[in-house]
Design an enzyme around this catalytic site. Structure first.
Site, PDB file in Angstrom:
ATOM      1  N   TYR A 145     -19.305   2.626 -46.938  1.00  0.00           N
ATOM      2  CA  TYR A 145     -20.003   3.325 -45.848  1.00  0.00           C
ATOM      3  C   TYR A 145     -20.784   4.532 -46.379  1.00  0.00           C
ATOM      4  O   TYR A 145     -21.960   4.737 -46.049  1.00  0.00           O
ATOM      5  CB  TYR A 145     -18.945   3.762 -44.836  1.00  0.00           C
ATOM      6  N   ASP A 157     -27.690  -4.016 -28.787  1.00  0.00           N
ATOM      7  CA  ASP A 157     -26.293  -3.964 -29.247  1.00  0.00           C
ATOM      8  C   ASP A 157     -25.725  -5.370 -29.303  1.00  0.00           C
ATOM      9  O   ASP A 157     -25.807  -6.135 -28.355  1.00  0.00           O
ATOM     10  CB  ASP A 157     -25.417  -3.093 -28.341  1.00  0.00           C
ATOM     11  N   ASP A 168     -28.435  -9.259 -33.739  1.00  0.00           N
ATOM     12  CA  ASP A 168     -27.712  -8.668 -34.869  1.00  0.00           C
ATOM     13  C   ASP A 168     -28.750  -8.070 -35.819  1.00  0.00           C
ATOM     14  O   ASP A 168     -29.480  -8.805 -36.489  1.00  0.00           O
ATOM     15  CB  ASP A 168     -26.913  -9.782 -35.555  1.00  0.00           C
ATOM     16  N   THR A 217     -15.988   9.101 -31.107  1.00  0.00           N
ATOM     17  CA  THR A 217     -16.292   7.787 -30.536  1.00  0.00           C
ATOM     18  C   THR A 217     -15.161   6.863 -30.981  1.00  0.00           C
ATOM     19  O   THR A 217     -14.252   7.292 -31.693  1.00  0.00           O
ATOM     20  CB  THR A 217     -17.625   7.238 -31.081  1.00  0.00           C
ATOM     21  N   LYS A 256     -24.788   5.289 -46.328  1.00  0.00           N
ATOM     22  CA  LYS A 256     -25.309   6.461 -45.616  1.00  0.00           C
ATOM     23  C   LYS A 256     -26.097   7.381 -46.558  1.00  0.00           C
ATOM     24  O   LYS A 256     -27.059   8.030 -46.139  1.00  0.00           O
ATOM     25  CB  LYS A 256     -24.166   7.218 -44.941  1.00  0.00           C
ATOM     26  N   ASN A 266     -29.274   3.156 -35.349  1.00  0.00           N
ATOM     27  CA  ASN A 266     -27.978   3.783 -35.064  1.00  0.00           C
ATOM     28  C   ASN A 266     -26.806   2.816 -35.235  1.00  0.00           C
ATOM     29  O   ASN A 266     -25.674   3.261 -35.421  1.00  0.00           O
ATOM     30  CB  ASN A 266     -28.035   4.330 -33.617  1.00  0.00           C
TER      31      ASN A 266
HETATM   32  N1  LIG Z   1     -18.922   9.059 -34.706  1.00  0.00           N
HETATM   33  C1  LIG Z   1     -19.182   9.846 -35.753  1.00  0.00           C
HETATM   34  O1  LIG Z   1     -18.585  10.934 -35.948  1.00  0.00           O
HETATM   35  C2  LIG Z   1     -20.227   9.442 -36.746  1.00  0.00           C
HETATM   36  C3  LIG Z   1     -20.373  10.213 -37.902  1.00  0.00           C
HETATM   37  C4  LIG Z   1     -21.383   9.907 -38.806  1.00  0.00           C
HETATM   38  C5  LIG Z   1     -22.209   8.821 -38.558  1.00  0.00           C
HETATM   39  N2  LIG Z   1     -22.025   8.061 -37.446  1.00  0.00           N
HETATM   40  C6  LIG Z   1     -22.914   6.931 -37.253  1.00  0.00           C
HETATM   41  O2  LIG Z   1     -23.429   6.942 -35.935  1.00  0.00           O
HETATM   42  C7  LIG Z   1     -23.742   5.601 -35.547  1.00  0.00           C
HETATM   43  C8  LIG Z   1     -23.096   5.290 -34.218  1.00  0.00           C
HETATM   44  O3  LIG Z   1     -21.677   5.308 -34.392  1.00  0.00           O
HETATM   45  P1  LIG Z   1     -20.634   5.514 -33.188  1.00  0.00           P
HETATM   46  O4  LIG Z   1     -19.687   6.548 -33.637  1.00  0.00           O
HETATM   47  O5  LIG Z   1     -21.360   5.673 -31.900  1.00  0.00           O
HETATM   48  O6  LIG Z   1     -19.860   4.105 -33.244  1.00  0.00           O
HETATM   49  P2  LIG Z   1     -19.649   2.951 -32.149  1.00  0.00           P
HETATM   50  O7  LIG Z   1     -18.775   1.954 -32.768  1.00  0.00           O
HETATM   51  O8  LIG Z   1     -19.221   3.559 -30.853  1.00  0.00           O
HETATM   52  O9  LIG Z   1     -21.110   2.363 -31.932  1.00  0.00           O
HETATM   53  C9  LIG Z   1     -21.744   1.536 -32.861  1.00  0.00           C
HETATM   54  C10 LIG Z   1     -22.448   0.423 -32.121  1.00  0.00           C
HETATM   55  O10 LIG Z   1     -23.174  -0.384 -33.062  1.00  0.00           O
HETATM   56  C11 LIG Z   1     -23.081  -1.733 -32.640  1.00  0.00           C
HETATM   57  N3  LIG Z   1     -23.338  -2.657 -33.756  1.00  0.00           N
HETATM   58  C12 LIG Z   1     -22.550  -2.865 -34.836  1.00  0.00           C
HETATM   59  N4  LIG Z   1     -23.104  -3.786 -35.641  1.00  0.00           N
HETATM   60  C13 LIG Z   1     -24.285  -4.161 -35.062  1.00  0.00           C
HETATM   61  C14 LIG Z   1     -25.315  -5.066 -35.428  1.00  0.00           C
HETATM   62  N5  LIG Z   1     -25.224  -5.778 -36.558  1.00  0.00           N
HETATM   63  N6  LIG Z   1     -26.367  -5.212 -34.596  1.00  0.00           N
HETATM   64  C15 LIG Z   1     -26.456  -4.488 -33.456  1.00  0.00           C
HETATM   65  N7  LIG Z   1     -25.498  -3.610 -33.053  1.00  0.00           N
HETATM   66  C16 LIG Z   1     -24.436  -3.457 -33.841  1.00  0.00           C
HETATM   67  C17 LIG Z   1     -21.667  -1.864 -32.122  1.00  0.00           C
HETATM   68  O11 LIG Z   1     -21.516  -2.993 -31.256  1.00  0.00           O
HETATM   69  C18 LIG Z   1     -21.468  -0.517 -31.403  1.00  0.00           C
HETATM   70  O12 LIG Z   1     -21.771  -0.598 -30.036  1.00  0.00           O
HETATM   71  C19 LIG Z   1     -23.264   4.713 -36.704  1.00  0.00           C
HETATM   72  O13 LIG Z   1     -24.337   4.425 -37.561  1.00  0.00           O
HETATM   73  C20 LIG Z   1     -22.258   5.586 -37.401  1.00  0.00           C
HETATM   74  O14 LIG Z   1     -22.066   5.214 -38.737  1.00  0.00           O
HETATM   75  C21 LIG Z   1     -21.056   8.341 -36.536  1.00  0.00           C
END
Ligand SMILES: NC(=O)c1ccc[n+]([C@@H]2O[C@H](COP(=O)([O-])OP(=O)(O)OC[C@H]3O[C@@H](n4cnc5c(N)ncnc54)[C@H](O)[C@@H]3O)[C@@H](O)[C@H]2O)c1
Length: 318
Positions: free
Chosen positions: A181, A48, A83, A215, A185, A110
């Site tokens: 986005y 992360d 990153d 989240t 996706k 993720n």
């Molecule tokens: N929360 C939802 O309902 C939902 C719905 C559909 C898809 N998603 C997907 O699930 C995944 C997780 O999302 P979440 O809701 O836990 O969000 P979140 O913001 O809590 O977690 C995402 C994490 O990714 C890290 N990150 C961002 N850019 C990065 C990079 N370049 N390198 C390494 N780490 C990086 C961030 O620091 C963060 O900790 C994402 O891909 C999101 O698009 C989430």
């Protein structure tokens, strides 16, 4: 071992000694993946960057805190803060996993950011940054992992590699304000199908999830926080808890899932679904060159026979 909010986790051996790299595992859904892979015996590299929801900043303690949490409860984890949206960062994340644990079995792509904007106002940077983290990041980490798996196969080893992409209802069904986005996706869902076909011969399966959970990424969406609170009060079960996403990902990462590849799963709370892919719908045919003027009647009639696009719940729009 517990989920992030302290609920107990049933320990198991489904992923005993599997070596797992989870990107963006410092928070939210990825944090739960890390805890639950570890609870099933996996060695976990918690990647992360510690970015804000919009991708800005870098709090490098996020990954370390999750690794510490796992190690403190008897699991095995290390932190990586690269990153993944860059080719070199993705390479380091993969290499550090192999160096730390002596191999790599599972990649859960993720990491994610949001830069929501109506398309008429979307900037080049908002487009590029979102595509970079989600699409290029998933490509780059997987590509470096595949280098390792291919070398293993060439050396005569049996590979049971697993890639889990993170798509979204926004990409599968479409969501206003998320052109960048949703496009990334949707591309990940397509990439899943292509890679499943290409990588099967190496012993690697590729699947994707389209999750919904509360989240920091979704807490600003209208109704999300209230709906989670209400469900919890009424039933004692919070369908928005990100802890409900990880069990499917953990199973997909295990050797037990070998027969399943190229699939996209919707997952939220107590519901898991298999997204049915694009298919060729109704067709019309001609043995003569098409006359575009005739389409004014023909195309609406053809479209009228086809299933409509889905709404955000994944059901056909009425
Ligand atoms: N929360 C939802 O309902 C939902 C719905 C559909 C898809 N998603 C997907 O699930 C995944 C997780 O999302 P979440 O809701 O836990 O969000 P979140 O913001 O809590 O977690 C995402 C994490 O990714 C890290 N990150 C961002 N850019 C990065 C990079 N370049 N390198 C390494 N780490 C990086 C961030 O620091 C963060 O900790 C994402 O891909 C999101 O698009 C989430």
């Amino acid at each position: 071992m517990t989920t992030a909010d302290g609920s107990p986790l049933v320990p198991g051996t489904l992923c005993a000694d599997r070596i797992v790299l989870i990107t963006g595992a410092g928070r939210g859904i990825g944090h739960e993946h890390a805890l639950q892979f570890a609870a099933q015996g996996a060695k976990v590299m918690v990647n992360d960057l510690g970015a804000g929801v919009d991708g800005s900043g870098a709090d490098r303690s996020a990954a370390q805190l999750v690794a510490d949490e796992i190690n403190a409860s008897g699991g095995t984890a290390q932190a990586n803060t690269d990153d993944v949206s860059t080719w070199a960062g993705a390479q380091r994340a993969v290499a550090s996993t192999i160096e730390a644990f002596g191999g790599l079995d599972v990649v859960a792509n993720n990491a994610g950011i949001l830069r929501d904007r109506m398309f008429v106002n979307m900037t080049e940077a908002e487009w590029d940054d979102v595509i970079a983290v989600h699409l290029k990041g998933s490509f780059a980490v997987t590509r470096h992992a595949v280098d390792y798996w291919r070398a293993q196969v060439k050396a005569g080893e049996v590979v049971q590699g697993r890639v889990i992409m993170t798509s979204s209802p926004s990409g599968l069904f479409g969501n206003v304000g998320q052109a960048n986005y949703g496009a990334a996706k949707a591309a990940l869902a397509g990439l899943t199908i292509i890679l499943a076909d290409e990588l099967g011969r190496l012993g690697v399966t590729v699947n994707a999830i389209a999750p919904v959970a509360l989240t920091r990424m979704t807490e600003g969406l209208p109704g999300f926080v209230d709906a989670a609170k209400k469900a919890l009060e009424e039933t004692g079960f919070n369908p928005f808890d990100p802890a409900h996403i990880a069990p499917l990902v953990v199973w997909l990462g295990s050797t037990a899932s070998a027969a399943i590849t190229g699939r996209v799963f919707t997952v939220m709370g107590g519901e898991i679904g298999v997204a049915e892919p694009w298919v060729k719908g109704p067709t019309m045919t001609s043995t003569e060159p098409w006359n575009p003027a005739a389409f004014t009647e023909q195309i609406p009639a053809l479209v009228g026979q086809a299933r409509g696009n889905s709404d955000m719940s994944g059901r056909t729009r009425t």
